[in-house]
Enzyme design. Structure first.
Site, PDB file in Angstrom:
ATOM      1  N   TYR A   1       4.160   6.293  10.026  1.00 31.77           N
ATOM      2  CA  TYR A   1       3.325   5.142   9.670  1.00 31.77           C
ATOM      3  C   TYR A   1       4.138   4.090   8.897  1.00 31.77           C
ATOM      4  CZ  TYR A   1      -1.073   2.702   8.965  1.00 31.77           C
ATOM      5  OH  TYR A   1      -2.086   1.771   9.019  1.00 31.77           O
TER       6      TYR A   1
ATOM      7  N   PRO B   1      -3.791  -0.208  18.870  1.00 34.24           N
ATOM      8  CA  PRO B   1      -3.511  -0.663  17.500  1.00 34.24           C
ATOM      9  C   PRO B   1      -3.664   0.391  16.400  1.00 34.24           C
ATOM     10  CG  PRO B   1      -5.589  -1.579  18.285  1.00 34.24           C
ATOM     11  CD  PRO B   1      -4.976  -0.871  19.443  1.00 34.24           C
TER      12      PRO B   1
ATOM     13  N   LYS C   1       1.617  -0.523  15.135  1.00 31.74           N
ATOM     14  CA  LYS C   1       3.050  -0.594  15.482  1.00 31.74           C
ATOM     15  C   LYS C   1       3.466  -1.839  16.272  1.00 31.74           C
ATOM     16  CE  LYS C   1       4.460   3.116  13.576  1.00 31.74           C
ATOM     17  NZ  LYS C   1       4.293   2.634  12.217  1.00 31.74           N
TER      18      LYS C   1
ATOM     19  N   TYR D   1      -9.249   5.276   7.667  1.00 32.13           N
ATOM     20  CA  TYR D   1      -9.401   5.639   9.081  1.00 32.13           C
ATOM     21  C   TYR D   1     -10.479   6.700   9.127  1.00 32.13           C
ATOM     22  CZ  TYR D   1      -5.001   3.349  10.386  1.00 32.13           C
ATOM     23  OH  TYR D   1      -4.008   2.419  10.633  1.00 32.13           O
TER      24      TYR D   1
ATOM     25  N   HIS E   1       0.839  -1.197   0.000  1.00 33.22           N
ATOM     26  CA  HIS E   1       0.000   0.000   0.000  1.00 33.22           C
ATOM     27  C   HIS E   1       0.872   1.244   0.000  1.00 33.22           C
ATOM     28  CE1 HIS E   1      -4.016  -1.780   1.645  1.00 33.22           C
ATOM     29  NE2 HIS E   1      -3.543  -2.431   0.606  1.00 33.22           N
TER      30      HIS E   1
END
Ligand SMILES: Cc1cc2nc3c(=O)[nH]c(=O)nc-3n(C[C@H](O)[C@H](O)[C@H](O)COP(=O)(O)OP(=O)(O)OC[C@H]3O[C@@H](n4cnc5c(N)ncnc54)[C@H](O)[C@@H]3O)c2cc1C
Length: 390
Positions: free
Chosen positions: A384, A292, A296, A200, A72
């Site tokens: 990220y 979560p 990580k 998200y 991604h």
């Protein structure tokens, strides 16, 4: 029985440690209280940072991930239904790998067993001894019989509820913790994800996360109470709420399917200092937990065991102990940055019942800023995809 490194726990940390050590010519034995089938089916993390995916590939356990995993190059953030993309590739030159933790576990177990590695599954009553000296011991029961082996070092890779951290003498460890007033109700479903990247979604109804394990299997989450009663959530109600939290086109783009698994996860940030005492070294979830939202946890577990394997390599090659002594400091420098990022993502995206109307508007302004400012979105992106590892 004797080995160089005795490992408690066959999760990502314990298995990866055993794998890395074998490549360095260092012998280990893993003891795991669950069955092989159980650990291979345990659905958890699904996002692998860029460097960790490279490490799996470079050390010979990434072939299936490279074939079946999804690369991604960004994520979408929903603000009351309006979706804005953070383009990781453009901002950092890197992406992430979406590949289930249980698939990583399967690949590592297969690699260890093929290389003659020793994993004792379905043991019980594990205890760790004498790690204040040079001959620590691990004792456990197998088929009702007590067994014991000695080793040079013990790696406590037994997760948050394991026995290694509680075995550290009182007064050695300081705990740092934050518990969040919400959790995630998660489902794994036989349905295509609503987008080819993770979404998200921040809404007035609460947070929703739309992720996937493949093009036909989705992993979907709803913000809920930390002690949410699953019995109050029949599948139909979950799908309806997931559609609502996706925004006006939720009905159209979220395809439903058979729910394969359902569960509630409470959220916690937790770190211990130090991560070692004598010859007992704690790794992964045994030493720290992140909520979560930042994806990580598994990545930190892999980073810890990479640092530990380097320290053991130095020790066995030269007798030097500098890297072993610096293990906690090395790990925590990364852990605390991941803690900060995970706490920030969690606080920014969830509705906190303690917040007031001011906080909601501030939260919206932050999301608006992060998704429109080059500098702010770059900061999110570099965290990220994973901070550089050295
Ligand atoms: C819902 C959810 C989603 C998540 N999403 C992500 C994500 O997207 N990305 C990410 O990086 N992380 C994520 N995580 C976190 C990630 O799953 C964990 O951080 C990771 O499993 C840590 O690996 P570990 O090997 O340290 O611990 P574990 O995976 O917990 O492994 C510990 C092992 O030790 C065994 N064990 C325990 N006690 C004993 C004992 N007494 N004797 C012998 N064996 C024992 C256990 O059975 C287990 O196999 C998520 C977690 C959850 C719950």
């Amino acid at each position: 029985m004797r080995t160089q490194v005795g490992i408690v726990g066959a999760g990502p940390a314990g298995l990866m440690l055993s794998h890395l050590l074998a490549r360095l010519g260092i012998d280990s034995i893993i003891v795991e209280n669950r069955s092989r089938a159980y650990v291979e089916a345990r659905i958890r993390a699904g996002v692998i940072e860029n460097w960790a995916a490279d490490l799996l590939a470079e050390t010979g356990v990434g072939a299936r991930m490279q074939r079946e995993g999804l690369v991604h190059e960004g994520i979408e953030i929903g603000l009351h239904g309006e979706r804005r993309r953070i383009d990781f590739k453009r901002l950092t030159g890197r992406g992430i790998m979406v590949y289930g933790q249980h698939e990583v576990v399967k690949d590592l177990i297969a690699a260890r067993l093929a290389a003659g590695g020793k994993i004792e599954f379905e043991i019980s009553d594990t205890t760790v001894h004498d790690f204040d000296g040079k001959q620590p011991k691990i004792r456990f029961k197998k088929n009702g019989q007590v067994q014991e082996f000695s080793c040079d070092f013990i790696a406590g890779c037994d997760g948050f509820h394991g026995i290694c951290r509680p075995s550290v003498p009182a007064g050695v460890i300081t705990e740092y913790e934050r518990v969040y007033p919400f959790g995630w109700l998660g489902i794994l479903s036989e349905s295509p994800p609503p987008s080819h990247e993770l979404i998200y979604s921040y809404t007035e109804r609460g947070f929703g996360l739309y992720s996937m394990r493949s093009e036909t299997i989705s992993r979907l989450y709803l913000q809920c109470a930390p002690d949410e009663d699953l019995a109050k959530w029949p599948d139909e109600k979950i799908w309806q709420e997931l559609k609502r939290r996706l925004g006006p086109d939720g009905e159209k783009i979220l395809k439903t399917g058979k729910v394969l698994e359902k569960g509630v996860t409470a959220m916690r940030s937790f770190v211990i200092e130090p991560m070692q005492t004598g010859r007992l070294f704690l790794t992964g979830d045994a030493a720290h937990i992140v909520p979560p939202t930042g994806a990580k946890g598994m990545n930190l577990a892999i980073a810890d065991v990479l640092f530990f394997s380097r320290a053991l390599d130095e020790f066995y090659r030269s007798g030097k102990t500098a890297l072993l002594e610096g293990y906690t400091k090395k790990c925590l420098a990364r852990v605390w940055k991941a803690q900060r990022f995970s706490w920030w993502m969690t606080s920014m995206l969830h509705l906190n019942p303690a917040d007031n109307a001011f906080d909601r508007r501030r939260q919206f302004a932050e999301l608006d800023y992060v998704t429109t400012s080059e500098a702010a979105s770059k900061s999110l992106a570099e965290n990220y995809v994973g901070l550089p590892i050295d």
